[in-house]
Every structure is written in structure tokens, then in C-alpha cells.
Scaffold this motif. Structure first.
Motif, PDB file in Angstrom:
ATOM      1  N   PRO A 150       0.416  -1.601   0.151  1.00  0.00           N
ATOM      2  CA  PRO A 150       0.306   0.261  -0.526  1.00  0.00           C
ATOM      3  C   PRO A 150       0.829   1.081   0.042  1.00  0.00           C
ATOM      4  O   PRO A 150       0.739   2.187  -1.048  1.00  0.00           O
ATOM      5  CB  PRO A 150      -0.543  -0.360   1.162  1.00  0.00           C
ATOM      6  CG  PRO A 150      -0.596  -1.684   1.527  1.00  0.00           C
ATOM      7  CD  PRO A 150       0.538  -1.914   1.261  1.00  0.00           C
ATOM      8  N   THR A 151       2.101   1.368   0.509  1.00  0.00           N
ATOM      9  CA  THR A 151       2.680   2.302   0.697  1.00  0.00           C
ATOM     10  C   THR A 151       3.718   3.201  -0.295  1.00  0.00           C
ATOM     11  O   THR A 151       3.719   3.891  -1.217  1.00  0.00           O
ATOM     12  CB  THR A 151       3.908   2.627   1.850  1.00  0.00           C
ATOM     13  OG1 THR A 151       4.114   1.024   1.535  1.00  0.00           O
ATOM     14  CG2 THR A 151       2.843   2.556   3.182  1.00  0.00           C
ATOM     15  N   ASP A 152       3.608   1.170  -1.230  1.00  0.00           N
ATOM     16  CA  ASP A 152       3.918   1.841  -2.330  1.00  0.00           C
ATOM     17  C   ASP A 152       3.204   2.520  -3.583  1.00  0.00           C
ATOM     18  O   ASP A 152       3.686   3.484  -4.201  1.00  0.00           O
ATOM     19  CB  ASP A 152       4.371   0.613  -3.181  1.00  0.00           C
ATOM     20  CG  ASP A 152       5.473  -0.533  -3.340  1.00  0.00           C
ATOM     21  OD1 ASP A 152       6.401   0.236  -1.812  1.00  0.00           O
ATOM     22  OD2 ASP A 152       5.361  -1.346  -2.501  1.00  0.00           O
ATOM     23  N   ILE A 153       2.354   2.752  -3.761  1.00  0.00           N
ATOM     24  CA  ILE A 153       1.087   2.892  -3.987  1.00  0.00           C
ATOM     25  C   ILE A 153       0.228   4.147  -3.798  1.00  0.00           C
ATOM     26  O   ILE A 153       0.609   4.994  -4.584  1.00  0.00           O
ATOM     27  CB  ILE A 153      -0.568   2.293  -3.895  1.00  0.00           C
ATOM     28  CG1 ILE A 153      -0.516   0.405  -4.052  1.00  0.00           C
ATOM     29  CG2 ILE A 153      -1.288   2.511  -4.216  1.00  0.00           C
ATOM     30  CD1 ILE A 153       0.303  -0.016  -5.863  1.00  0.00           C
ATOM     31  N   ILE A 154       0.609   4.740  -2.523  1.00  0.00           N
ATOM     32  CA  ILE A 154       0.152   5.552  -1.700  1.00  0.00           C
ATOM     33  C   ILE A 154       1.407   7.152  -2.514  1.00  0.00           C
ATOM     34  O   ILE A 154       0.954   7.637  -2.723  1.00  0.00           O
ATOM     35  CB  ILE A 154      -0.197   5.647  -0.053  1.00  0.00           C
ATOM     36  CG1 ILE A 154      -1.106   5.323  -0.035  1.00  0.00           C
ATOM     37  CG2 ILE A 154       0.613   6.864   0.245  1.00  0.00           C
ATOM     38  CD1 ILE A 154      -1.628   4.700   1.359  1.00  0.00           C
ATOM     39  N   SER A 155       3.016   6.171  -2.466  1.00  0.00           N
ATOM     40  CA  SER A 155       3.499   7.247  -2.900  1.00  0.00           C
ATOM     41  C   SER A 155       3.710   7.293  -4.529  1.00  0.00           C
ATOM     42  O   SER A 155       4.300   8.561  -4.615  1.00  0.00           O
ATOM     43  CB  SER A 155       5.090   6.554  -2.105  1.00  0.00           C
ATOM     44  OG  SER A 155       5.776   5.279  -3.034  1.00  0.00           O
ATOM     45  N   GLY A 156       3.654   6.331  -4.936  1.00  0.00           N
ATOM     46  CA  GLY A 156       3.337   6.211  -6.265  1.00  0.00           C
ATOM     47  C   GLY A 156       2.603   7.711  -6.391  1.00  0.00           C
ATOM     48  O   GLY A 156       2.600   8.541  -7.705  1.00  0.00           O
ATOM     49  N   ALA A 157       1.349   7.788  -6.417  1.00  0.00           N
ATOM     50  CA  ALA A 157       0.227   8.667  -6.010  1.00  0.00           C
ATOM     51  C   ALA A 157       1.089  10.284  -5.848  1.00  0.00           C
ATOM     52  O   ALA A 157       0.294  10.755  -6.964  1.00  0.00           O
ATOM     53  CB  ALA A 157      -1.114   8.300  -5.967  1.00  0.00           C
ATOM     54  N   VAL A 158       1.309  10.087  -4.816  1.00  0.00           N
ATOM     55  CA  VAL A 158       1.746  11.369  -4.059  1.00  0.00           C
ATOM     56  C   VAL A 158       3.085  12.163  -5.887  1.00  0.00           C
ATOM     57  O   VAL A 158       2.747  12.987  -5.832  1.00  0.00           O
ATOM     58  CB  VAL A 158       2.735  11.161  -2.925  1.00  0.00           C
ATOM     59  CG1 VAL A 158       3.149  12.786  -2.738  1.00  0.00           C
ATOM     60  CG2 VAL A 158       1.345  11.141  -1.887  1.00  0.00           C
ATOM     61  N   PHE A 159       3.649  11.246  -5.142  1.00  0.00           N
ATOM     62  CA  PHE A 159       5.132  11.235  -6.571  1.00  0.00           C
ATOM     63  C   PHE A 159       4.376  11.662  -8.095  1.00  0.00           C
ATOM     64  O   PHE A 159       4.856  12.768  -8.860  1.00  0.00           O
ATOM     65  CB  PHE A 159       5.829  10.309  -6.605  1.00  0.00           C
ATOM     66  CG  PHE A 159       6.890  10.122  -5.863  1.00  0.00           C
ATOM     67  CD1 PHE A 159       7.200  11.114  -4.446  1.00  0.00           C
ATOM     68  CD2 PHE A 159       7.375   8.746  -5.424  1.00  0.00           C
ATOM     69  CE1 PHE A 159       8.459  10.983  -3.561  1.00  0.00           C
ATOM     70  CE2 PHE A 159       8.373   8.492  -3.739  1.00  0.00           C
ATOM     71  CZ  PHE A 159       8.840   9.866  -3.351  1.00  0.00           C
ATOM     72  N   GLY A 160       3.592  10.976  -8.478  1.00  0.00           N
ATOM     73  CA  GLY A 160       2.807  11.778  -9.271  1.00  0.00           C
ATOM     74  C   GLY A 160       2.048  12.502  -9.654  1.00  0.00           C
ATOM     75  O   GLY A 160       2.507  13.707 -10.579  1.00  0.00           O
TER      76      GLY A 160
END
Length: 191
Positions: A150-160
Motif C-alpha cells: 500500500p505505501t508503494d501505491i500511496i507514494s506513487g500517487a503522491v509522486f505522480g
């Protein structure tokens, strides 16, 4: 803090695996994740915009955003963090897709999808919810398929989304507007 993040990741990942896995969902999530493979969906949208009168520069912005997000996420951050994917750590995982060979943090599918969705939303605000929904579905598919935490996904969304903001600033800067608009002889107004 690291232990708390690991507990959060494991709890959410196990919840999804134990409670949401169904044969029909397996097919749907496999299809949705394939839309993000290599930016397939976003490249198709960019090509459509490039060849559709009046949106050439927006299509180019989408392609450039996809390239920048991939370089930053896949080429830099993943190799600095070097987080092992959950499918490589958990023995009882039945993978529905080919095992990814890159690192886990951040999710590249999520990073690029939210970056492009952010740029498209700035140009076509009336479709903002659709772009963000597609990006969210692609992100969730990575969690569902157990190839990201989940933190990979959350960080991916924020970085994106941060990448989208930077790309919008770049495409709206005077240098770009002056030089590139002359080359492409078109107008764009990314908010």
C-alpha cells in the motif's frame, strides 16, 4: 516507524488478498493492470490527442510526463530505495501476472498513471474524475495482484501528482510557450 509502516502494509495487503480475491476480479484486475504496462493506455491517449486537431501539444505533454515519471520512479527512486516486492517476500502468493523484476517502491504504474492523469485533468477538467478513477484503478490493481505494498501505491500517487504539477508549470512557462508553440503552431492552456 518502519515497523508501524510494515504492519500497515501487511494488514492492508492481507486484507485485500483474503477478502477481495474472486475469479472475476482476478480477470478484471489483470486487464486493468495491463492498461498501465509500459504506459499503454496513456500512450494511446497521447497519440489520439497528437493526431486530433487542437490537442497536439497536450499529447506531447502527456508523452513527456510519462517519460519524466518513468525516469524518476523506475530509474532513480526504485534503485535508491531497493524495496523487495511483496510477491517475493510471501510464499503463499498466487501471481496472476508475470513476476515483475524491478523493485517495489514506488509503484511505477501508479506514479505514471497519476502523473498523466494530473496533466490530462488540467487540460480537460470536465473529465478529471474519470482520469483519476482510471489512475486509482490501475494503482489498486497493483495491490490486488500483490506486486506492491500500500505505501508503494500511496507514494506513487503522491509522486505522480507532484510530477504532474511540475510538468504543468513547465508547459506553461514563458520559454516553453514562446519556443514550442512556434514549432507546433498550436495553443495549450494547462491550469
Amino acid at each position: 516507524m518502519v515497523l508501524l509502516i510494515k504492519k500497515f502494509d501487511d494488514f492492508i495487503l492481507e486484507f485485500v488478498q483474503d477478502n477481495m480475491r474472486r475469479p472475476i476480479m482476478d480477470k478484471i484486475m489483470t486487464f486493468i493492470t495491463a492498461l498501465g504496462n509500459g504506459g499503454t493506455l496513456w500512450i494511446a491517449i497521447a497519440l489520439y490527442l497528437i493526431f486530433y486537431r487542437g490537442y497536439k501539444l497536450t499529447g506531447i505533454a502527456v508523452l513527456m510526463t510519462l517519460i519524466v515519471s518513468t525516469i524518476f520512479g523506475e530509474g532513480i527512486v526504485k534503485h535508491v530505495v531497493r524495496r523487495v516486492r511483496p510477491c517475493n517476500c510471501k510464499n503463499n502468493v498466487q501471481l496472476l501476472i508475470s513476476k515483475p523484476i524491478s523493485y517495489s517502491f514506488p509503484s511505477g504504474h501508479t506514479f505514471s498513471s497519476f502523473a498523466v492523469a494530473g496533466v490530462l485533468s488540467a487540460q480537460f477538467s470536465e473529465y478529471k474524475m474519470i482520469f483519476l478513477l482510471i489512475a486509482s484503478l490501475i494503482a489498486f490493481s497493483r495491490l490486488y495482484l500483490c506486486v506492491h505494498y500500500p505505501t508503494d501505491i500511496i507514494s506513487g500517487a503522491v509522486f505522480g501528482l507532484l510530477c504532474a504539477k511540475l510538468m504543468i508549470l513547465f508547459f506553461n512557462c514563458d520559454y516553453f510557450q514562446t519556443n514550442m508553440l512556434n514549432i507546433f503552431n498550436t495553443n495549450i492552456n494547462l491550469h
